[in-house]
Design a protein around this motif. Structure first.
Motif, PDB file in Angstrom:
ATOM      1  N   SER A   1      86.138  80.365 -98.947  1.00 48.30           N
ATOM      2  CA  SER A   1      86.576  79.863 -97.640  1.00 48.30           C
ATOM      3  C   SER A   1      87.007  78.407 -97.686  1.00 48.30           C
ATOM      4  N   SER A   2      87.022  77.789 -98.866  1.00 49.23           N
ATOM      5  CA  SER A   2      87.279  76.352 -98.945  1.00 49.23           C
ATOM      6  C   SER A   2      88.651  75.960 -98.397  1.00 49.23           C
ATOM      7  N   ALA A   3      89.692  76.735 -98.665  1.00 55.65           N
ATOM      8  CA  ALA A   3      91.032  76.390 -98.162  1.00 55.65           C
ATOM      9  C   ALA A   3      91.062  76.429 -96.639  1.00 55.65           C
ATOM     10  N   ALA A   4      90.432  77.433 -96.053  1.00 56.48           N
ATOM     11  CA  ALA A   4      90.404  77.541 -94.590  1.00 56.48           C
ATOM     12  C   ALA A   4      89.636  76.372 -93.979  1.00 56.48           C
ATOM     13  N   LEU A   5      88.523  75.997 -94.591  1.00 55.74           N
ATOM     14  CA  LEU A   5      87.735  74.881 -94.057  1.00 55.74           C
ATOM     15  C   LEU A   5      88.501  73.566 -94.153  1.00 55.74           C
ATOM     16  N   GLU A   6      89.225  73.381 -95.240  1.00 54.26           N
ATOM     17  CA  GLU A   6      90.045  72.165 -95.377  1.00 54.26           C
ATOM     18  C   GLU A   6      91.179  72.157 -94.356  1.00 54.26           C
ATOM     19  N   GLU A   7      91.802  73.309 -94.163  1.00 56.30           N
ATOM     20  CA  GLU A   7      92.873  73.403 -93.170  1.00 56.30           C
ATOM     21  C   GLU A   7      92.337  73.097 -91.777  1.00 56.30           C
ATOM     22  N   ALA A   8      91.174  73.635 -91.454  1.00 58.24           N
ATOM     23  CA  ALA A   8      90.563  73.371 -90.144  1.00 58.24           C
ATOM     24  C   ALA A   8      90.242  71.889 -89.987  1.00 58.24           C
ATOM     25  N   ALA A   9      89.751  71.267 -91.047  1.00 56.10           N
ATOM     26  CA  ALA A   9      89.453  69.823 -90.981  1.00 56.10           C
ATOM     27  C   ALA A   9      90.731  69.034 -90.702  1.00 56.10           C
ATOM     28  N   GLY A  10      91.836  69.446 -91.318  1.00 58.36           N
ATOM     29  CA  GLY A  10      93.114  68.784 -91.052  1.00 58.36           C
ATOM     30  C   GLY A  10      93.581  68.978 -89.620  1.00 58.36           C
ATOM     31  N   LEU A  11      93.399  70.179 -89.090  1.00 58.03           N
ATOM     32  CA  LEU A  11      93.769  70.439 -87.698  1.00 58.03           C
ATOM     33  C   LEU A  11      92.903  69.618 -86.744  1.00 58.03           C
TER      34      LEU A  11
END
Length: 135
Positions: free
Chosen positions: A66-76
């Motif tokens: 899930s690391s890519a999704a968590l990073e994307e969410a942090a960017g959002l």
């Protein structure tokens, strides 16, 4: 947001993902979150962030990364100023909560006990998030 418009539909889909996840239907919730992300407006940062967190969480529950999704969410989350639009509470702090939940799902209890979640993002200095106004 116009009632019946893409933002409202994405928000309704998010509500459905939460119900499905609560029932243990994580695979279905993840697929629904991904579908809503593909159809929701790019500038609906709060809804996109909540859906991205859901997609990441369900991926971790199913044994995936899930690391890519968590990073994307942090960017959002960097685009969100107050974090309570649509009562989603989506914000950088909310992303940290989901990171902790994902770590617990993966059995990383020692990492949760030691803390450190959200203090820094890889490649970003602490406190380096820019706020670009409420979404």
């Amino acid at each position: 947001m116009k009632l019946g418009g893409p933002s409202w539909i994405a928000l309704a889909e998010f509500a459905r993902t939460q119900a499905l996840s609560g029932l243990g239907a994580h695979k279905r919730a993840g697929k629904l979150a991904e579908r809503a992300l593909n159809t929701g407006p790019a500038d609906a940062y709060d809804v996109r962030g909540a859906l991205t967190l859901t997609a990441g969480y369900t991926e971790s529950v199913l044994g995936g990364d899930s690391s890519a999704a968590l990073e994307e969410a942090a960017g959002l989350a960097e685009h969100i100023e107050f974090g309570n639009r649509n009562f989603l509470l989506f914000s950088p702090a909310n992303v940290v909560s989901w990171r902790i939940s994902v770590a617990l799902e993966r059995g990383e209890h020692a990492a949760v006990r030691s803390g450190g979640f959200g203090r820094e993002r890889p490649g970003k200095p602490a406190g380096g998030g820019r706020r670009r106004g409420a979404a």
